[in-house]
Scaffold this active site. Sequence first.
Site, PDB file in Angstrom:
ATOM      1  N   ASP A 589       7.404  35.698  -0.201  1.00 23.58           N
ATOM      2  CA  ASP A 589       8.743  35.978  -0.709  1.00 23.58           C
ATOM      3  C   ASP A 589       9.442  36.901   0.284  1.00 23.58           C
ATOM      4  O   ASP A 589       8.886  37.913   0.716  1.00 23.58           O
ATOM      5  CB  ASP A 589       8.659  36.651  -2.083  1.00 23.58           C
ATOM      6  CG  ASP A 589      10.030  36.852  -2.686  1.00 23.58           C
ATOM      7  OD1 ASP A 589      10.523  35.930  -3.344  1.00 23.58           O
ATOM      8  OD2 ASP A 589      10.614  37.930  -2.468  1.00 23.58           O
ATOM      9  N   ASN A 597      21.760  38.225   1.828  1.00 25.10           N
ATOM     10  CA  ASN A 597      22.788  37.191   1.601  1.00 25.10           C
ATOM     11  C   ASN A 597      24.144  37.822   1.334  1.00 25.10           C
ATOM     12  O   ASN A 597      25.165  37.375   1.861  1.00 25.10           O
ATOM     13  CB  ASN A 597      22.395  36.303   0.416  1.00 25.10           C
ATOM     14  CG  ASN A 597      21.744  35.021   0.879  1.00 25.10           C
ATOM     15  OD1 ASN A 597      21.770  34.698   2.058  1.00 25.10           O
ATOM     16  ND2 ASN A 597      21.162  34.289  -0.051  1.00 25.10           N
ATOM     17  N   ASP A 606      20.662  30.974   4.998  1.00 25.86           N
ATOM     18  CA  ASP A 606      20.047  29.662   5.245  1.00 25.86           C
ATOM     19  C   ASP A 606      19.340  29.635   6.596  1.00 25.86           C
ATOM     20  O   ASP A 606      18.277  29.030   6.750  1.00 25.86           O
ATOM     21  CB  ASP A 606      21.122  28.572   5.198  1.00 25.86           C
ATOM     22  CG  ASP A 606      21.641  28.336   3.796  1.00 25.86           C
ATOM     23  OD1 ASP A 606      21.001  28.822   2.847  1.00 25.86           O
ATOM     24  OD2 ASP A 606      22.688  27.683   3.651  1.00 25.86           O
ATOM     25  N   GLU A 632      14.042  31.936  -2.057  1.00 31.03           N
ATOM     26  CA  GLU A 632      13.443  32.528  -0.867  1.00 31.03           C
ATOM     27  C   GLU A 632      11.921  32.562  -0.940  1.00 31.03           C
ATOM     28  O   GLU A 632      11.286  33.275  -0.167  1.00 31.03           O
ATOM     29  CB  GLU A 632      13.996  33.942  -0.654  1.00 31.03           C
ATOM     30  CG  GLU A 632      13.604  34.949  -1.729  1.00 31.03           C
ATOM     31  CD  GLU A 632      14.591  34.981  -2.878  1.00 31.03           C
ATOM     32  OE1 GLU A 632      14.649  35.999  -3.572  1.00 31.03           O
ATOM     33  OE2 GLU A 632      15.310  33.990  -3.085  1.00 31.03           O
TER      34      GLU A 632
END
Length: 715
Positions: A589, A597, A606, A632
């Site tokens: 993770d 983000n 991305d 993620e």
Amino acid sequence: MRKDLITHYLNVTMARYFLLFSLLTLLSPAFAMHEHGAEEVTGWQYRWGDSPIVDGIPQWISAPQNVSTDWTDINSPVKPPNRDEHNTVWFKAKLPDSGHQYLHPVLYITSIDLMAEVFLDNKKIYQFGDFDQKDKKTFYGWPWHSISLPTDYAGKTIYFRVYSNYRDIGLWGEVKLFEQSNLLFYVLKNAYFEVLVALFSLFVTIITFAFSMMQKNDRHFLYLSAFSLTSALMLLSENHAVQFVFNYPLFRVYLLAISYYALPVFICLLLSSWSSAWQKNWLKKIAYFHGSYLVIAIMLSMLGVIELAPTFPVFDALFAISIILIIGLGLSMRPLPGSDQQFVMLSFTVYGIFLLLDMGIANSVLPWINLDISIAALLFALVLMLISLRHYSHVQKALKELNEHLEMKVAERTATLHAYAEAEQERAEQLHRLNMLGAKLEELNSRLQACHDLDEARKILIRKLPEVFLPVEVKVSASIENQPFDSVLAQIELQEVDGSYNVFVHILLANSSSRLLIPRENLDDLISRVKLRLGVTLSSIKLREELQRFSFEDALTGLRNRRYFDDALYRETQLSNRQQQTLSLLICDIDHFKRFNDEYGHEAGDYVLKTLAHLMHEFFRETDIPCRYGGEEFVVIMPNATLANAVDKAEALRNTIAKKSIEFNGEYLGHITISIGVANLSLHSLHSEQLLSEADKALYKAKQLGRNRVESVQI
């Protein structure tokens, strides 16, 4: 001869359109069965005028202006009262906070009059039209709108700045919150019936136009064809699903205006072809009037003299009067029961009532509802189809009588055509042989359709295709190396996804003298049938392969997806239990990915996901199975790997990622870290869900202990 050709064309066209219509009808339950969970946006307020702009941010969306008493409650954000001379209005509402988790939330709006800007968190998130050009151009069409929202939208206030110098102002129709994928199905569900009706109307257009070519002295079929065409174009231009493939709203509005404004022209011309002198005079005057309005409105709009939008309510008022006059004139003709005139008049009366209701809704005379005018269009198209079928029956009867007459003539001349009959017998035998070859081809094609992949299909073709060409001796090969050039009889090509063609197999003559056993034209016809029939089947097999691959692949990272992971973990767990081998599972993770983000944007996020996926491809063995678990999170299945092996790999991956500098679009974004949970299966009686649960617990422990670390568990 011309009638024979047109009749043959009608037979083929009707069969093809029936198959297309049936296919689309069978697809409709797929849309109906899909759940379209949506939430209505309520609690609207409005405020006339425009907000001052300070540092690019409207003051009205900032405290304390956003709680000012100048905001007034309204049931829906459309046509607020007390407009006076205002052309700008602001709306605001709180987005639903129902606890529903959307991966990609979007706000769906049926239509906007005429321009709008949308703000959330003091940031403009959507724009339709150019407010800086509002004195020059305000009308950009009436598309539906899909406004992307952040995942933390719940409970936030959304603001709409709307400008319209048109009679109407505001957000029309529905304002709902959707999951982005559900919105696609929602639009298709509401639009597919209208598309079916439009296609059916186009089919009727072709049929009626064909009859107009057969009966040039009777022009009513030509007018029926024109009216059906304008009705189909009107439905397609208004259809929301068309926006997915043709997102040019202003062009679609022009197409709508032309087809809509032409409706009274063609119905008046149609009725005038059946009417008496005084009725014909009135109907032609109405047709010329609306034809002139169509030309003048479109020309002035295209020249920029007027906007196209205001021409609609004017036309609606004129058309409403014309509909009443047309229905009255049509009923005064007193058509015979069961005649074409009666069916057309009754169906247009229903169509006219639907049009009047639609005008009332569009011009706020009636409350807004989702009126499906395609129902009336379908009724009118069915009537036209009924008329066409009746005339088709008459033509078929005439052709049958003509055939019987010709058969009598042929019988009288049989003696003189004996030689010709023998030749025909030989031709029939050749056709029989070709039919046998066709049957073999269909049998081979059926076997190909059962193939799982192209390699299996190629093996079957190499083994079985020569039997189709017997008595001509051929062989099938994947390559023509070391083969004489003149021995190549044909090639079967496979269409790729990008539209290009590649040779799949070559058909070679094994014995050149056997070519003479079938006439050249018949052999060429067989080759064409083989190439066409098998080419379609092979393309279908390739498409199935591509769909199978895409269904197990994550589109962003190229790794296997969650669906593939679930199957693979279950399979590997069963193998490990049965073969008493070790099995390790990693869950990775990205630490603080949401904050990353928010700070750098989803495109940078991305890029990080793809970078991590690329590193996982490099780090793990070919037998290991890295997958994107969701968001993620990534997982890696490591068959026959001990806990120590898995932890070493995890530590190496973690260190590499922690040291890697992230650069995106020339900007340095710093470093990222990951936390990894590792579980190893040693008790060979546990299920895949237990292994996944233990790995997830190890990941949770790594997060609790400060992140950027590897924690493991042996079970």
